[in-house]
Each structure stands twice: as structure tokens, then as C-alpha cells.
Design an enzyme around this catalytic site. Structure first.
Site, PDB file in Angstrom:
ATOM      1  N   ASN A   7       2.741  -0.684  -4.405  1.00 23.40           N
ATOM      2  CA  ASN A   7       1.299  -0.530  -4.634  1.00 23.40           C
ATOM      3  C   ASN A   7       0.861   0.810  -4.039  1.00 23.40           C
ATOM      4  O   ASN A   7       0.999   1.038  -2.838  1.00 23.40           O
ATOM      5  CB  ASN A   7       0.552  -1.687  -3.980  1.00 23.40           C
ATOM      6  CG  ASN A   7      -0.929  -1.685  -4.302  1.00 23.40           C
ATOM      7  OD1 ASN A   7      -1.575  -0.646  -4.277  1.00 23.40           O
ATOM      8  ND2 ASN A   7      -1.486  -2.859  -4.580  1.00 23.40           N
ATOM      9  N   ARG A  18     -10.576  13.637   0.631  1.00 25.88           N
ATOM     10  CA  ARG A  18     -10.886  15.066   0.589  1.00 25.88           C
ATOM     11  C   ARG A  18     -11.459  15.516  -0.749  1.00 25.88           C
ATOM     12  O   ARG A  18     -11.854  16.668  -0.896  1.00 25.88           O
ATOM     13  CB  ARG A  18      -9.616  15.878   0.905  1.00 25.88           C
ATOM     14  CG  ARG A  18      -9.180  15.796   2.350  1.00 25.88           C
ATOM     15  CD  ARG A  18     -10.118  16.509   3.287  1.00 25.88           C
ATOM     16  NE  ARG A  18     -10.146  17.953   3.066  1.00 25.88           N
ATOM     17  CZ  ARG A  18      -9.375  18.810   3.718  1.00 25.88           C
ATOM     18  NH1 ARG A  18      -8.507  18.376   4.629  1.00 25.88           N
ATOM     19  NH2 ARG A  18      -9.454  20.091   3.467  1.00 25.88           N
ATOM     20  N   HIS A  43      -4.486  -1.303  -8.225  1.00 21.65           N
ATOM     21  CA  HIS A  43      -5.596  -2.267  -8.242  1.00 21.65           C
ATOM     22  C   HIS A  43      -6.898  -1.465  -8.334  1.00 21.65           C
ATOM     23  O   HIS A  43      -7.531  -1.171  -7.320  1.00 21.65           O
ATOM     24  CB  HIS A  43      -5.566  -3.125  -6.977  1.00 21.65           C
ATOM     25  CG  HIS A  43      -6.542  -4.254  -6.983  1.00 21.65           C
ATOM     26  ND1 HIS A  43      -6.332  -5.432  -6.296  1.00 21.65           N
ATOM     27  CD2 HIS A  43      -7.758  -4.398  -7.574  1.00 21.65           C
ATOM     28  CE1 HIS A  43      -7.371  -6.233  -6.473  1.00 21.65           C
ATOM     29  NE2 HIS A  43      -8.252  -5.619  -7.244  1.00 21.65           N
ATOM     30  N   ARG A  45     -10.614  -0.832  -8.534  1.00 28.14           N
ATOM     31  CA  ARG A  45     -11.826  -1.612  -8.246  1.00 28.14           C
ATOM     32  C   ARG A  45     -13.035  -0.918  -8.867  1.00 28.14           C
ATOM     33  O   ARG A  45     -13.003   0.285  -9.143  1.00 28.14           O
ATOM     34  CB  ARG A  45     -11.989  -1.787  -6.741  1.00 28.14           C
ATOM     35  CG  ARG A  45     -10.889  -2.653  -6.130  1.00 28.14           C
ATOM     36  CD  ARG A  45     -11.076  -2.826  -4.635  1.00 28.14           C
ATOM     37  NE  ARG A  45     -10.017  -3.631  -4.057  1.00 28.14           N
ATOM     38  CZ  ARG A  45     -10.029  -4.957  -3.973  1.00 28.14           C
ATOM     39  NH1 ARG A  45     -11.067  -5.624  -4.440  1.00 28.14           N
ATOM     40  NH2 ARG A  45      -9.030  -5.622  -3.436  1.00 28.14           N
ATOM     41  N   HIS A  50     -10.302   3.691  -4.328  1.00 24.26           N
ATOM     42  CA  HIS A  50      -8.928   4.216  -4.228  1.00 24.26           C
ATOM     43  C   HIS A  50      -8.447   4.597  -5.628  1.00 24.26           C
ATOM     44  O   HIS A  50      -8.721   5.704  -6.083  1.00 24.26           O
ATOM     45  CB  HIS A  50      -7.985   3.250  -3.499  1.00 24.26           C
ATOM     46  CG  HIS A  50      -8.239   1.795  -3.717  1.00 24.26           C
ATOM     47  ND1 HIS A  50      -8.110   1.182  -4.947  1.00 24.26           N
ATOM     48  CD2 HIS A  50      -8.605   0.804  -2.845  1.00 24.26           C
ATOM     49  CE1 HIS A  50      -8.380  -0.102  -4.830  1.00 24.26           C
ATOM     50  NE2 HIS A  50      -8.691  -0.368  -3.573  1.00 24.26           N
ATOM     51  N   GLU A  70      -3.517  -4.857 -11.158  1.00 23.23           N
ATOM     52  CA  GLU A  70      -4.190  -6.005 -10.556  1.00 23.23           C
ATOM     53  C   GLU A  70      -5.692  -5.845 -10.688  1.00 23.23           C
ATOM     54  O   GLU A  70      -6.214  -4.734 -10.700  1.00 23.23           O
ATOM     55  CB  GLU A  70      -3.866  -6.093  -9.057  1.00 23.23           C
ATOM     56  CG  GLU A  70      -2.409  -6.270  -8.723  1.00 23.23           C
ATOM     57  CD  GLU A  70      -2.180  -6.324  -7.222  1.00 23.23           C
ATOM     58  OE1 GLU A  70      -1.103  -6.766  -6.816  1.00 23.23           O
ATOM     59  OE2 GLU A  70      -3.081  -5.910  -6.456  1.00 23.23           O
ATOM     60  N   THR A 100     -10.049  -6.331   0.534  1.00 29.15           N
ATOM     61  CA  THR A 100      -8.718  -6.599   0.001  1.00 29.15           C
ATOM     62  C   THR A 100      -8.684  -8.049  -0.447  1.00 29.15           C
ATOM     63  O   THR A 100      -9.612  -8.821  -0.182  1.00 29.15           O
ATOM     64  CB  THR A 100      -7.630  -6.336   1.067  1.00 29.15           C
ATOM     65  OG1 THR A 100      -6.333  -6.462   0.472  1.00 29.15           O
ATOM     66  CG2 THR A 100      -7.760  -7.290   2.242  1.00 29.15           C
ATOM     67  N   HIS A 190       1.094  -9.594  -0.296  1.00 29.33           N
ATOM     68  CA  HIS A 190       0.061  -9.464   0.731  1.00 29.33           C
ATOM     69  C   HIS A 190       0.680  -9.621   2.119  1.00 29.33           C
ATOM     70  O   HIS A 190       1.161 -10.683   2.500  1.00 29.33           O
ATOM     71  CB  HIS A 190      -1.079 -10.472   0.578  1.00 29.33           C
ATOM     72  CG  HIS A 190      -2.369  -9.948   1.158  1.00 29.33           C
ATOM     73  ND1 HIS A 190      -3.308  -9.280   0.414  1.00 29.33           N
ATOM     74  CD2 HIS A 190      -2.833  -9.943   2.427  1.00 29.33           C
ATOM     75  CE1 HIS A 190      -4.317  -8.916   1.175  1.00 29.33           C
ATOM     76  NE2 HIS A 190      -4.049  -9.295   2.414  1.00 29.33           N
ATOM     77  N   GLY A 213       2.184  -2.642  -0.635  1.00 29.54           N
ATOM     78  CA  GLY A 213       1.526  -1.351  -0.553  1.00 29.54           C
ATOM     79  C   GLY A 213       1.251  -0.914   0.868  1.00 29.54           C
ATOM     80  O   GLY A 213       1.875   0.009   1.383  1.00 29.54           O
ATOM     81  N   HIS A 214       0.317  -1.596   1.529  1.00 30.59           N
ATOM     82  CA  HIS A 214      -0.178  -1.127   2.822  1.00 30.59           C
ATOM     83  C   HIS A 214       0.944  -0.936   3.840  1.00 30.59           C
ATOM     84  O   HIS A 214       1.068   0.143   4.448  1.00 30.59           O
ATOM     85  CB  HIS A 214      -1.214  -2.115   3.360  1.00 30.59           C
ATOM     86  CG  HIS A 214      -1.874  -1.658   4.618  1.00 30.59           C
ATOM     87  ND1 HIS A 214      -2.902  -0.739   4.633  1.00 30.59           N
ATOM     88  CD2 HIS A 214      -1.639  -1.971   5.920  1.00 30.59           C
ATOM     89  CE1 HIS A 214      -3.272  -0.514   5.880  1.00 30.59           C
ATOM     90  NE2 HIS A 214      -2.529  -1.248   6.688  1.00 30.59           N
TER      91      HIS A 214
END
Length: 237
Positions: A7, A18, A43, A45, A50, A70, A100, A190, A213-214
Site C-alpha cells: 500500500n 510539499r 486507497h 479518499r 494521500h 480500496e 484509517t 491492517h 502499507g504503514h
């Protein structure tokens, strides 16, 4: 064999800070595949904090492995997915302002809605996964909605892992078996990380894919993205 889908939302978060194109999200996706990722997850949103809609369009012809989008199936999201036609779409119940994903679908009250969405994606040749908890009845409802897979919400597993890993993974083993019996593939995602991923993979009898991802991007800050992907692939295989 369990696939690793990376992700890349957090890469887009860093870029957006930036207002320029550093890091380059598209190039990062290409590099993830080059270093061994089996897929790329995004994902988008509504607030585009992001991944942006234009990123999704740009990534589609670039991603050569599996492209997974997603999101909550709003009309705008459905339109995006049908235009882009990814390999897989993962339906999540997130409200637009959610930071999230914090829970899976309770499918039965939304069965008619989800069935209609899944039908539209199936007609377009897109594999559909519904984000759920480990309740076997809920998983059977996902199958009834016509989904191809479920993605198990793994935060409860991650939260309980250090205290009692056997107890933490037990509901997921049951859920994996229930999904397989219902004719569904099994994804997970997750808070999976290098500390808890291997045990999760080893414990589940059926696990097609994990989306991470994270934690993976955080690890990449220390070891580099190539080494991070290698480490996560080692945990899975």
C-alpha cells in the site's frame, strides 16, 4: 504462496506535504514491483489527502502485477473503479473523514447494497473483496453478496499478538476456514508487520494475499524499500 501487496498511500502523504512530485508515487510503485512486490494497493479518499484520483489513472498502465483499489463504494468511487478496471477492488465501510480503516462491514444490513456493487464490478471483470471481521456468519454473508474474497481486518490480531499470539490468531484461523468453505479467497490487512506477519501466515490454512502499507513504509525509512520488501516476502514465504 501468499502475495504481498504494498500500500503506497504513505508515499503519497509525504509527496503531498510539499506540493511537488517528490517522492514520485508512480516511480515508487514501479520500484516496489522491481524489488519483489506482488501487487500495489491504493486507497483514494474523497479529500485526496494521500492518493489522488489522478494517481490512480496514472498507476493503472504502470502497474504490471496486481492493482488493488480500496475504498468506500460511493458513486464517485464506483465510477473511478469502473473506468480504471483494476485487478481487484476492496470495499471498506470507512466514513470520508476516517483517518484509517477501523472496522469491517457488518454485511447483512448492507447486503442488498453490497450485492449491487459487487454485481457491477463482476460485470466489468474486476475481482471484489469485502473488508470484514472474523465472524463466520458475516463471512458467509459476504459470499452471499457475491464477493470473490474477503479481507480480514487484522488490527485486533496485531493488538493482542504480544500478550497471547495463539489466542490472537485463533479467530482468524476459524475465519479463514469459514471463507474457504464459502468459496471465498482470503486476504488480510491492517497493522501487520515484521514482528507478527510470519506467525499469521503460518497459522492460517488459507491466505491469498496481505496488503501492508504503514509498517512497511516505516521500515523502509530505516532499511530502504528494497530490503523492506525482501524482509516482508521472507516472512510470507
Amino acid at each position: 504462496m501468499t502475495n504481498l501487496s504494498v500500500n503506497i498511500n504513505k508515499v503519497a502523504t509525504l509527496r503531498n506535504a510539499r506540493g511537488e512530485n517528490l517522492p514520485d508515487v508512480a516511480q515508487f510503485a514501479i520500484d516496489c514491483e522491481r524489488f519483489g512486490a506482488d501487487g500495489i494497493t491504493v486507497h483514494p479518499r474523497p479529500d485526496e489527502r494521500h492518493i489522488r484520483r489522478r494517481d490512480v489513472y496514472q498507476l493503472r498502465p504502470i502497474v504490471k502485477t496486481e492493482f488493488n483499489i480500496e475504498g468506500y463504494p460511493s458513486p464517485e468511487f464506483i465510477d473511478l473503479v469502473l473506468k480504471v478496471k483494476p485487478t481487484q477492488v476492496t470495499l471498506v465501510p470507512d466514513a470520508p473523514a476516517d483517518l484509517t480503516s477501523s472496522a469491517g462491514w457488518v454485511v447483512e444490513p448492507h447486503l442488498e447494497f453490497l450485492t449491487g456493487v459487487v454485481d457491477r464490478f463482476r460485470e466489468a471483470g474486476i475481482r471484489t473483496s469485502i473488508f470484514v471481521d472474523t465472524d463466520p456468519y458475516n463471512i458467509r454473508m459476504a459470499a452471499r453478496a457475491g464477493a470473490d474474497r474477503v479481507e480480514l481486518f487484522t488490527k485486533p490480531y496485531a493488538d493482542a499478538f504480544e500478550a497471547n499470539r495463539e489466542a490472537a490468531v485463533a479467530p482468524y484461523v476459524e475465519a479463514s476456514i469459514a471463507a474457504h468453505k464459502a468459496g471465498l479467497g482470503v486476504n488480510g490487512g491492517h497493522d501487520l508487520n515484521l514482528a507478527n506477519l510470519a506467525y499469521f501466515k503460518q497459522s492460517l490454512p488459507y491466505l491469498n494475499e496481505v496488503s501492508i502499507g504503514h509498517a512497511l513504509i516505516c521500515d523502509a525509512l530505516y532499511m530502504g524499500i528494497e530490503q523492506a520488501i525482501k524482509k516482508y516476502k521472507e516472512q510470507l514465504n
